[in-house]
Design a protein around this motif. Structure first.
Motif, PDB file in Angstrom:
ATOM      1  N   ILE A 189       8.998  50.959  22.260  1.00 11.70           N
ATOM      2  CA  ILE A 189      10.148  51.306  21.440  1.00 11.70           C
ATOM      3  C   ILE A 189      10.703  50.036  20.805  1.00 11.70           C
ATOM      4  N   ASN A 190      10.515  49.880  19.500  1.00  8.70           N
ATOM      5  CA  ASN A 190      11.026  48.706  18.794  1.00  8.70           C
ATOM      6  C   ASN A 190      12.521  48.865  18.558  1.00  8.70           C
ATOM      7  N   ILE A 191      13.296  47.818  18.918  1.00  8.13           N
ATOM      8  CA  ILE A 191      14.745  47.895  18.737  1.00  8.13           C
ATOM      9  C   ILE A 191      15.276  46.856  17.753  1.00  8.13           C
ATOM     10  N   HIS A 192      14.448  45.889  17.375  1.00  5.89           N
ATOM     11  CA  HIS A 192      14.913  44.877  16.434  1.00  5.89           C
ATOM     12  C   HIS A 192      13.714  44.251  15.742  1.00  5.89           C
ATOM     13  N   LYS A 193      13.836  44.050  14.438  1.00  7.72           N
ATOM     14  CA  LYS A 193      12.781  43.400  13.672  1.00  7.72           C
ATOM     15  C   LYS A 193      13.414  42.543  12.590  1.00  7.72           C
ATOM     16  N   GLN A 194      12.905  41.315  12.463  1.00  9.25           N
ATOM     17  CA  GLN A 194      13.428  40.447  11.411  1.00  9.25           C
ATOM     18  C   GLN A 194      12.380  39.406  11.038  1.00  9.25           C
ATOM     19  N   ASN A 195      12.602  38.774   9.906  1.00  9.91           N
ATOM     20  CA  ASN A 195      11.752  37.667   9.472  1.00  9.91           C
ATOM     21  C   ASN A 195      12.475  36.353   9.709  1.00  9.91           C
ATOM     22  N   SER A 196      11.678  35.284   9.851  1.00 12.06           N
ATOM     23  CA  SER A 196      12.247  33.942   9.892  1.00 12.06           C
ATOM     24  C   SER A 196      11.381  33.041   9.033  1.00 12.06           C
ATOM     25  N   ASP A 197      11.924  31.906   8.662  1.00  9.48           N
ATOM     26  CA  ASP A 197      11.174  30.986   7.798  1.00  9.48           C
ATOM     27  C   ASP A 197       9.934  30.445   8.486  1.00  9.48           C
ATOM     28  N   ILE A 198       9.960  30.369   9.802  1.00  5.89           N
ATOM     29  CA  ILE A 198       8.868  29.741  10.544  1.00  5.89           C
ATOM     30  C   ILE A 198       7.890  30.768  11.099  1.00  5.89           C
ATOM     31  N   ASN A 199       8.417  31.814  11.743  1.00  9.98           N
ATOM     32  CA  ASN A 199       7.548  32.769  12.425  1.00  9.98           C
ATOM     33  C   ASN A 199       7.312  34.060  11.655  1.00  9.98           C
ATOM     34  N   LYS A 200       7.860  34.151  10.438  1.00  6.17           N
ATOM     35  CA  LYS A 200       7.657  35.328   9.585  1.00  6.17           C
ATOM     36  C   LYS A 200       8.198  36.576  10.253  1.00  6.17           C
ATOM     37  N   SER A 201       7.392  37.270  11.044  1.00  2.00           N
ATOM     38  CA  SER A 201       7.827  38.529  11.649  1.00  2.00           C
ATOM     39  C   SER A 201       8.140  38.339  13.132  1.00  2.00           C
ATOM     40  N   LEU A 202       9.345  38.778  13.537  1.00  2.00           N
ATOM     41  CA  LEU A 202       9.762  38.741  14.932  1.00  2.00           C
ATOM     42  C   LEU A 202      10.228  40.137  15.330  1.00  2.00           C
TER      43      LEU A 202
ATOM     44  N   VAL B 151      10.401  42.736  25.390  1.00  2.00           N
ATOM     45  CA  VAL B 151       9.464  41.670  25.051  1.00  2.00           C
ATOM     46  C   VAL B 151       9.750  41.194  23.632  1.00  2.00           C
ATOM     47  N   LEU B 152       9.384  39.940  23.376  1.00  4.09           N
ATOM     48  CA  LEU B 152       9.504  39.362  22.038  1.00  4.09           C
ATOM     49  C   LEU B 152       8.101  39.103  21.512  1.00  4.09           C
ATOM     50  N   ASP B 153       7.805  39.630  20.324  1.00  7.72           N
ATOM     51  CA  ASP B 153       6.484  39.493  19.730  1.00  7.72           C
ATOM     52  C   ASP B 153       6.584  38.928  18.317  1.00  7.72           C
ATOM     53  N   SER B 154       5.531  38.212  17.930  1.00  9.84           N
ATOM     54  CA  SER B 154       5.346  37.870  16.520  1.00  9.84           C
ATOM     55  C   SER B 154       4.443  38.938  15.905  1.00  9.84           C
ATOM     56  N   LYS B 155       3.959  38.716  14.702  1.00  8.50           N
ATOM     57  CA  LYS B 155       3.171  39.732  14.019  1.00  8.50           C
ATOM     58  C   LYS B 155       1.920  40.112  14.798  1.00  8.50           C
TER      59      LYS B 155
ATOM     60  N   ASN C 265      16.169  31.179  14.475  1.00  5.05           N
ATOM     61  CA  ASN C 265      16.210  32.641  14.590  1.00  5.05           C
ATOM     62  C   ASN C 265      15.683  33.108  15.942  1.00  5.05           C
ATOM     63  N   VAL C 266      14.669  32.433  16.441  1.00  7.85           N
ATOM     64  CA  VAL C 266      14.135  32.748  17.767  1.00  7.85           C
ATOM     65  C   VAL C 266      15.186  32.475  18.838  1.00  7.85           C
ATOM     66  N   LEU C 267      15.884  31.347  18.713  1.00  7.72           N
ATOM     67  CA  LEU C 267      16.930  31.028  19.691  1.00  7.72           C
ATOM     68  C   LEU C 267      18.052  32.062  19.657  1.00  7.72           C
ATOM     69  N   GLU C 268      18.401  32.526  18.467  1.00 13.41           N
ATOM     70  CA  GLU C 268      19.436  33.555  18.350  1.00 13.41           C
ATOM     71  C   GLU C 268      19.012  34.837  19.062  1.00 13.41           C
ATOM     72  N   LEU C 269      17.746  35.224  18.906  1.00  8.87           N
ATOM     73  CA  LEU C 269      17.236  36.414  19.598  1.00  8.87           C
ATOM     74  C   LEU C 269      17.173  36.193  21.102  1.00  8.87           C
ATOM     75  N   ALA C 270      16.794  34.982  21.502  1.00 11.44           N
ATOM     76  CA  ALA C 270      16.711  34.664  22.933  1.00 11.44           C
ATOM     77  C   ALA C 270      18.083  34.784  23.596  1.00 11.44           C
ATOM     78  N   ASN C 271      19.114  34.362  22.891  1.00 11.70           N
ATOM     79  CA  ASN C 271      20.469  34.468  23.429  1.00 11.70           C
ATOM     80  C   ASN C 271      20.986  35.903  23.372  1.00 11.70           C
ATOM     81  N   GLN C 272      20.713  36.587  22.268  1.00 14.85           N
ATOM     82  CA  GLN C 272      21.239  37.940  22.074  1.00 14.85           C
ATOM     83  C   GLN C 272      20.603  38.961  23.011  1.00 14.85           C
ATOM     84  N   PHE C 273      19.283  38.911  23.141  1.00 13.64           N
ATOM     85  CA  PHE C 273      18.579  39.951  23.895  1.00 13.64           C
ATOM     86  C   PHE C 273      18.167  39.526  25.307  1.00 13.64           C
ATOM     87  N   PHE C 274      18.038  38.216  25.532  1.00  8.80           N
ATOM     88  CA  PHE C 274      17.550  37.740  26.832  1.00  8.80           C
ATOM     89  C   PHE C 274      18.543  36.816  27.540  1.00  8.80           C
ATOM     90  N   GLN C 275      19.730  36.624  26.942  1.00  4.92           N
ATOM     91  CA  GLN C 275      20.856  35.929  27.566  1.00  4.92           C
ATOM     92  C   GLN C 275      20.512  34.528  28.085  1.00  4.92           C
TER      93      GLN C 275
END
Length: 220
Positions: A12-25, A35-39, A102-112
């Motif tokens: 079940i995907n709950i969040h998807k976004q792009n970043s300048d470095i990793n493109k799809s997160l 879990v956190l995945d790239s493309k 952007n990865v750090l923001e997700l790490a804090n938001q979803f994984f505290q």
């Protein structure tokens, strides 16, 4: 949580976004875990966490517990940091370096990750950080990918020598690599040849389907 329960049947995907470095997160509930995945690959809390946990076990949980300082190059969602803090019960200082804000923001938001008291998160390029830090470490974990690609600098003498200079005597490097092609196998073989008698190097192939780990101990 309904999404968590349903994830045992289908991701079940709950969040998807792009970043300048990793493109799809993507942040996804999968088998009851976030879990956190790239493309094209898992970034945190799936097969990657299993691989790195095995690497830490090779070094020894009790040994790691007594280390004074740990450096993590490539934080992503922070799964190896969670393993250190929650399973190994590591209490001393952890420094995590991640280039993608952007990865750090997700790490804090979803994984505290920002709730871990003994963790300092640094938004910086690992190459630059290694060049300028004055700190020394007992364990350096290298886990740097851009999707399925590993930057070339990780395997170059200049970077290797600088990382080695940050390692305390009897300290360890845990290096996670991805092996997809014969060229990757040759790259890793060449990497292993760069450590001479002052280091003890072990290679662990096929930790997960495409992960190959190195543990490197500084002897002198």
């Amino acid at each position: 949580m309904l999404q968590k329960l349903l994830s045992y049947l289908i991701p079940i995907n709950i969040h998807k976004q792009n970043s300048d470095i990793n493109k799809s997160l993507e942040v996804t509930w999968n088998n009851g875990k976030l879990v956190l995945d790239s493309k094209n690959t898992n970034y945190s809390y799936g097969s990657l966490q299993r691989a790195l946990k095995k690497g830490l076990r090779f070094i020894g949980f009790e040994r790691i517990k007594n280390f004074e300082s740990i450096l993590v190059l490539g934080v992503a969602g922070g799964s190896v940091i969670k393993t250190l803090v929650e399973e190994i019960k590591y209490k001393n200082k952890i420094t995590g370096v991640e280039i993608d804000k952007n990865v750090l923001e997700l790490a804090n938001q979803f994984f505290q990750l920002n709730e871990i008291e003994n963790l300092e998160l640094v938004n910086d390029d690992a190459f630059e950080y290694v060049l300028k830090t004055k700190e020394k470490y007992d364990l350096i974990i290298i886990d740097i990918f851009q999707d399925t690609v590993m930057p070339n600098f990780l395997f170059e003498d200049f970077f290797i020598n600088h990382v080695n200079s940050l390692l305390n005597l009897n300290g360890f490097i845990l290096f996670n690599t991805m092996v997809l092609t014969e060229k990757d196998k040759e790259r890793n073989k060449l990497y292993s040849s760069k450590f001479k008698e002052q280091y003890s190097l072990r290679m662990y192939p096929k930790i997960e389907e495409h992960n190959e780990l190195f543990t490197i101990k500084k002897l002198s």
